[in-house]
Design a protein around this motif. Structure first.
Motif, short mmCIF file in Angstrom:
data_model
loop_
_atom_site.label_atom_id
_atom_site.label_comp_id
_atom_site.label_asym_id
_atom_site.label_seq_id
_atom_site.Cartn_x
_atom_site.Cartn_y
_atom_site.Cartn_z
N LYS A 42 11.26 43.91 65.93
CA LYS A 42 12.50 44.63 65.62
C LYS A 42 13.07 45.33 66.85
O LYS A 42 14.26 45.17 67.17
CB LYS A 42 12.23 45.69 64.54
N SER A 43 12.22 46.10 67.54
CA SER A 43 12.71 46.84 68.71
C SER A 43 13.13 45.88 69.80
O SER A 43 14.15 46.10 70.47
CB SER A 43 11.62 47.78 69.23
N THR A 44 12.36 44.82 69.99
CA THR A 44 12.71 43.82 71.00
C THR A 44 14.10 43.26 70.73
O THR A 44 14.94 43.17 71.63
CB THR A 44 11.67 42.69 70.99
N ALA B 87 20.57 52.01 66.56
CA ALA B 87 19.67 53.12 66.27
C ALA B 87 18.29 52.55 65.93
O ALA B 87 18.13 51.85 64.93
CB ALA B 87 20.22 53.96 65.12
N ASP B 88 17.28 52.85 66.80
CA ASP B 88 15.93 52.35 66.56
C ASP B 88 15.12 53.45 65.85
O ASP B 88 14.72 54.43 66.46
CB ASP B 88 15.27 51.97 67.89
N GLU B 89 14.89 53.25 64.56
CA GLU B 89 14.19 54.22 63.72
C GLU B 89 14.71 55.64 63.92
O GLU B 89 13.94 56.54 64.25
CB GLU B 89 12.68 54.15 63.99
N PRO B 90 15.98 55.87 63.66
CA PRO B 90 16.57 57.19 63.94
C PRO B 90 16.03 58.28 63.03
O PRO B 90 16.12 59.46 63.36
CB PRO B 90 18.07 56.97 63.67
MG LIG Z 1 9.87 49.32 67.28
#
Ligand SMILES: [Mg+2]
Ligand SMILES: Nc1ncnc2c1ncn2[C@@H]1O[C@H](COP(=O)(O)OP(=O)(O)OP(=O)(O)O)[C@@H](O)[C@H]1O
Lengths: 407, 236
Positions: free
Chosen positions: B46-48, B167-170
């Motif tokens: 996901k983050s990638t 937004a990454d896990e805001p």
């Molecule tokens: Mg991640």
């Protein structure tokens, strides 16, 4: 991003860690302080020495005869006259015979320095202040008949006649190791000791007396030949050419061309010597200062590397927000430069203070030129750029994702 | 024309002699005005994916088109400029500058955009007012709560008027009540036309978005449009 913004960020980063920033600057502070103090004191000393030469001997040439010279090559009164007549740029020529002896009255007996010369001695004497304040200097007539007359320096007069205002007309006894003569004081000059401006102790300063060279012969058997001559020229621009032409004239008169029996020295050659000694001293201290600055620069580099590591996430965030490699580079480089520059400014202040104190002790005036200030500040900035470049590049090249993930 | 078009995107890491393919031939299209949730188990990519979409990271092969521009082969500098203008980041741990005021924090992207001081202050103040912190302009980040910090981060993300917010896990560092408050701001921004892409672990948070894609082992496993997204601020 503008320079003003980078500047603000750098100042913020530096002030956030005041103690650390100060400790980092210490090397640079010491280095810059040393440089500015040396420059100020060196300049002051040079000015002082040059000034003294200017006062005493800017237009003075000292002639001397080598001890290898035979009887035929010795200087005569006729030589001196010829030198004066040969060149109208020469204003005075006198033997310069100095004798260390004693001057006494009925109640006093003091160490004395006795100068012997022609009446021109009044203008050629560099050691004794010859400005007449009472009476007169000795004349050609006095010289011609070896008159027992003398001119005395005011401080000497005060030593020999502690309770008397006017000493002209008094008689004193001059004593060498072999004989003594009585001379009448015909003139008094300005105090000589004051000319040395506290460089000597007033109470132990000898009595300075000037007498005709012909009279000097009565006091010392050594005063036979003329080995030292002092001459005065019209302006300091004439010094070099008159020095050369005088030596040539003497060589021709005594038929010793090229044997180098006569030497003409002037303040320019003396200044050269002073300069080279001073230069050596300045170079040595400058090397010490350079080492301090390099150590300071390494300190800056070290703290900047720590700072880059600590602020890895910040750098990553800035990059995510749109900072380019160049933005980050400039930010950290500027921080290093400002750090060095603040160190430089503190060092400058400290250096000036040290210079003033040292100069005060040495009795000279510290001279701080704006060139010197510019030089050290440029130098401090250069240290900042040089030692800040590596950490700044390291920061600029960080990968944004790795930087953001850094804990 | 779609806002984001990604075709056959492959991303791998090589560590020693181990070759790890993190994204395996990913295709994704996001239209302007969407509110997209990216879900999936830890390590699924996901983050990638988000870092690549946000032009923070590069990929091995494939094609990425942002608006009508091919951004597949941009230089570092060009990517920095695109990030600055087109993308607003919101991080799990807020990432505010600790020694700057809230106003300065929000103004930072405009500094890199070369916008003048007056305009920066005006726009930063407006953005902070929009997230409900108009009365805290001169506060420092350590003087406000986590939820408020994330609002500042959102203000910072929108201040350059980007095409999309990433937004990454805001809400990863926030309690559930505060999380919903943050989601409500996203919903408001989205309603006003801003595209939002958000990575989240929490299924109930994802319910507030309009579309959920789910990663597993580097591929998009499900892609589901929500008929009736939850509305933040309306208690159930
Ligand atoms: Mg991640
Ligand atoms: N720099 C890297 N070097 C090697 N492997 C990496 C690197 N970055 C990520 N990975 C790997 O890629 C995979 C996907 O990582 P990613 O961060 O995208 O996962 P994620 O879905 O965001 O997980 P999480 O929910 O835990 O945040 C993981 O297996 C991770 O270990």
């Amino acid at each position: 991003m503008t320079v003003i913004e980078s500047f603000k960020m750098a100042i913020e980063a530096i002030t956030a860690n005041k103690m650390r920033s100060f400790l980092t600057m210490l090397g640079i502070i010491i280095g810059i302080a040393a440089v500015i103090a040396i420059l100020a004191i060196g300049n002051g000393a040079t000015t002082k020495i040059t000034g003294t030469f200017n006062d005493l001997g800017a237009t003075t040439i000292s002639l001397s005869v080598s001890n290898k010279a035979g009887n035929d090559a010795q200087l005569t009164a006729a030589d001196l006259q010829a030198i004066k007549q040969a060149d109208d740029r020469v204003t005075a020529v006198s033997p310069n015979y100095t004798l260390s002896g004693f001057a006494a009255t009925n109640t006093q007996d003091q160490q004395a320095i006795i100068f012997g010369g022609t009446p021109d001695l009044q203008y050629t004497s560099t050691m004794m202040d010859s400005t007449i304040t009472a009476g007169r200097y000795f004349t050609q007539a006095d010289y011609a008949e070896s008159a027992p007359v003398a001119v005395i320096s005011a401080d000497g007069a005060a030593q020999l006649f502690p309770n008397q205002r006017n000493v002209v007309g008094q008689t004193i006894t001059l004593r060498s190791r072999t004989t003594s003569i009585s001379v009448r004081l015909i003139g008094e000059t300005q105090s000589t000791v004051d000319k040395y401006q506290g460089a000597v102790r007033r109470s132990s300063f000898p009595v300075y007396v000037a007498i005709p060279y012909s009279t000097m012969k009565l006091l010392s058997i050594n005063a036979g030949g003329i080995t030292d001559v002092t001459m005065k020229v019209r302006s300091r621009n004439d010094i070099t050419s008159v020095s050369q032409s005088t030596v040539r004239l003497l060589e021709t008169r005594h038929d010793v061309v090229g044997e180098q029996l006569y030497t003409a020295r002037n303040f320019l050659s003396a200044l050269d010597q002073v300069d080279s000694v001073l230069g050596l001293f300045v170079n040595f201290i400058a090397a010490v200062a350079a080492i301090a600055l390099i150590v300071g620069g390494i300190g800056v580099m070290n703290i900047m590397l720590v700072s880059v590591t600590e602020r890895t996430r910040e750098i990553g965030t800035r990059k995510a927000l749109g900072a380019t490699t160049r933005d980050i580079l400039i930010q950290f480089l500027l921080e290093a430069v400002i750090l060095s520059l603040i160190g430089g400014l503190i060092g400058l202040t400290l250096g000036i203070a040290v210079a003033e104190i040292v100069a005060n002790v040495l009795g000279i005036t510290a001279r701080i030129t704006w060139q010197a200030i510019l030089l050290v500040l440029l130098f401090a900035s250069a240290v900042g750029v040089f030692f800040g470049l590596y950490p700044a590049r390291k920061a600029a090249k960080l990968n944004p994702i790795e930087a953001l993930r850094y804990e | 024309m779609s806002l984001i078009t990604m075709q056959h995107v492959v991303k791998s890491y090589t560590m020693g002699d181990e070759h790890l393919v993190v994204l395996k031939d990913v295709n994704l299209t996001v239209e302007a005005g969407e509110f997209l949730a990216i879900m999936g188990p830890s390590g699924s990519g996901k983050s990638t994916m988000m870092n690549i979409m946000g032009l923070l990271d590069t990929f091995d092969s494939g094609l990425y088109q942002l608006r009508d521009t091919d951004v597949t082969h941009l230089s570092d500098n060009e990517r920095a400029h695109v990030r600055n203008k087109e993308i607003g980041f919101v991080f799990q741990s807020f990432n505010l500058m600790p020694r700057m005021t809230l106003l300065e924090n929000v103004a930072l992207p405009m500094v890199y955009a070369g916008i003048g001081r007056r305009e920066r202050q005006d726009r930063a103040a407006a953005a902070l007012t929009q997230v409900g912190l108009g009365d805290r302009l001169d506060h420092q980040p350590n003087e406000i709560s986590g939820g408020q910090m994330q609002r500042v981060a959102i203000a910072r993300a929108i201040v350059n008027r980007p095409a999309v917010i990433m937004a990454d896990e805001p809400t990863g560092n926030l309690d559930s009540k505060t999380s919903v408050e943050i989601i409500r701001i996203f919903q408001e921004l989205n309603a006003a036309g801003t595209t939002v892409v958000m990575v989240t672990h929490e299924p109930d948070i994802a319910q507030y978005t309009k579309r959920i894609i789910s990663f597993r082992d580097g591929i998009i496993q499900t892609d589901q449009v929500l008929d009736q997204p939850h509305k933040a601020g309306v208690e159930e």
